[in-house]
Write an enzyme that holds these catalytic residues in place. Structure first.
Site, short mmCIF file in Angstrom:
data_model
loop_
_atom_site.label_atom_id
_atom_site.label_comp_id
_atom_site.label_asym_id
_atom_site.label_seq_id
_atom_site.Cartn_x
_atom_site.Cartn_y
_atom_site.Cartn_z
N ASP A 1 4.47 -6.38 9.47
CA ASP A 1 5.56 -6.09 10.41
C ASP A 1 5.50 -7.02 11.62
O ASP A 1 6.54 -7.46 12.12
CB ASP A 1 5.50 -4.64 10.87
CG ASP A 1 6.04 -3.68 9.82
OD1 ASP A 1 6.79 -4.14 8.94
OD2 ASP A 1 5.71 -2.49 9.87
N THR B 1 -1.47 7.49 -0.52
CA THR B 1 -2.80 7.29 -1.16
C THR B 1 -3.52 6.06 -0.61
O THR B 1 -4.72 5.91 -0.81
CB THR B 1 -2.64 7.08 -2.67
OG1 THR B 1 -1.94 5.82 -2.88
CG2 THR B 1 -1.85 8.21 -3.32
N ASP C 1 0.21 -3.26 12.14
CA ASP C 1 0.66 -3.66 10.80
C ASP C 1 0.95 -5.16 10.80
O ASP C 1 1.91 -5.63 11.41
CB ASP C 1 1.93 -2.87 10.43
CG ASP C 1 2.34 -3.13 9.00
OD1 ASP C 1 2.53 -4.31 8.62
OD2 ASP C 1 2.45 -2.16 8.23
N ARG D 1 0.84 -1.21 0.00
CA ARG D 1 0.00 0.00 0.00
C ARG D 1 0.86 1.24 0.00
O ARG D 1 1.79 1.36 0.80
CB ARG D 1 -0.85 0.06 1.28
CG ARG D 1 -1.98 -0.88 1.31
CD ARG D 1 -3.06 -0.47 2.29
NE ARG D 1 -2.63 0.05 3.58
CZ ARG D 1 -3.46 0.50 4.49
NH1 ARG D 1 -4.76 0.51 4.25
NH2 ARG D 1 -3.03 0.96 5.65
C1 PRP Z 1 -1.44 -4.77 4.36
C2 PRP Z 1 -2.31 -6.02 4.49
C3 PRP Z 1 -3.12 -5.97 3.23
C4 PRP Z 1 -3.32 -4.49 3.03
C5 PRP Z 1 -4.71 -4.14 3.48
O1 PRP Z 1 -0.38 -5.01 3.52
O2 PRP Z 1 -1.58 -7.20 4.64
O3 PRP Z 1 -2.50 -6.55 2.10
O4 PRP Z 1 -2.35 -3.83 3.85
O5 PRP Z 1 -4.99 -2.82 3.23
P1 PRP Z 1 -6.05 -2.37 2.15
O6 PRP Z 1 -7.27 -3.18 2.37
O7 PRP Z 1 -6.25 -0.90 2.49
O8 PRP Z 1 -5.46 -2.53 0.78
P2 PRP Z 1 0.76 -3.93 3.25
O9 PRP Z 1 0.43 -3.14 2.02
O10 PRP Z 1 1.04 -3.15 4.49
O11 PRP Z 1 2.00 -4.82 2.85
P3 PRP Z 1 2.79 -5.93 3.70
O12 PRP Z 1 1.87 -7.10 3.86
O13 PRP Z 1 3.96 -6.22 2.82
O14 PRP Z 1 3.20 -5.34 5.02
N1 URA Z 2 -2.71 -3.19 6.88
C1 URA Z 2 -2.37 -3.65 8.11
O1 URA Z 2 -1.43 -4.43 8.25
N2 URA Z 2 -3.09 -3.22 9.16
C2 URA Z 2 -4.13 -2.37 9.05
O2 URA Z 2 -4.75 -2.02 10.06
C3 URA Z 2 -4.46 -1.92 7.76
C4 URA Z 2 -3.74 -2.34 6.69
#
Ligand code: PRP
Ligand code: URA
Length: 209
Positions: free
Chosen positions: A203, A108, A200, A104
């Site tokens: 993380d 945005t 997160d 993400r």
């Molecule tokens: C997080 C999560 C989803 C997304 C959800 O991933 O694991 O994929 O955010 O958010 P959304 O519904 O608003 O799209 P992130 O983009 O943080 O990547 P990561 O899993 O690599 O930490």
């Molecule tokens: N992605 C995450 O990992 N946590 C949230 O709360 C939203 C998006």
């Protein structure tokens, strides 16, 4: 319109509460995500196709059901969705695994694709997409768009925690898929994080913060 299943099993809710706790460390967090995925997978895979085969027991020969073919694909949304894969493959060890890499944008909140690879062919498979978090829904919609573009049809989306906005966006964009939610939370904050949520997910699974 999609069927949405909000899971309310006490074991699952207990484990989600442990995930939410900020003092839960990486090792326990990882184990919990895997266990929750297994419990959710058990429910979501209740319509896997079966066929009858003949088996000789120590007593007699009988017809008995087994899974029909190797027809399941698990597709985690990277990174955090990876944490759920072992929970599903513990149930169906022969499942094929695809990957959809999305992150993400911090400003945005829209998803950006960086790696995608699906089992080929994908058309005839039941496809289980995993991601612990359904926040704005942008990542889930993009992942399902990608899978459909490659011919996937029978798609289930499994998330541990969802926000109402994300559920609505995913339902609108893909009314044909089945959605399984471990817990539906209250709302998103100004940074598009789920409240109360668990922070997160990526993380916390990988220990990167
Ligand atoms: C997080 C999560 C989803 C997304 C959800 O991933 O694991 O994929 O955010 O958010 P959304 O519904 O608003 O799209 P992130 O983009 O943080 O990547 P990561 O899993 O690599 O930490
Ligand atoms: N992605 C995450 O990992 N946590 C949230 O709360 C939203 C998006």
């Amino acid at each position: 319109m999609n069927r949405i299943t909000i899971m309310n099993h006490p074991l699952l809710q207990h484990k989600i509460s442990r995930l939410r706790d900020k003092s839960t460390g990486t090792s326990e967090f990882r184990s919990l995500v895997e266990e929750i995925a297994m419990l959710m997978g058990y429910e979501a895979l209740s319509d896997l196709p079966i066929k009858e085969i003949e088996v000789e027991t120590p007593i007699e020969t009988c017809m008995t059901p087994v899974l029909a073919g190797r027809k399941l694909a698990v597709v985690p949304i990277l990174r955090a969705g990876l944490g759920m894969v072992s929970g599903i493959t513990a149930l169906v060890p022969n499942a094929k695994i695809g990957h959809i890499g999305l992150y993400r944008d911090e400003e945005t909140h829209e998803p950006h694709e960086y790696y995608c690879k699906l089992p080929d062919p994908i058309e005839e498979r039941m496809i289980v997409v995993t991601d612990p978090m359904l926040a704005t829904g942008g990542s889930a919609v993009a992942a399902v768009d990608f899978i459909k573009k490659h011919g996937g049809k029978n798609i289930k989306f499994l998330c541990i925690i969802a926000a109402p906005d994300g559920v609505e966006r995913l339902q609108k964009a893909h009314p044909d898929i089945q959605i399984y939610v471990g817990h539906l939370d209250r709302e998103l904050n100004e940074n598009a994080y789920i409240c109360p949520g668990l922070g997160d997910a990526g993380d916390r699974i990988f220990g990167t913060k």
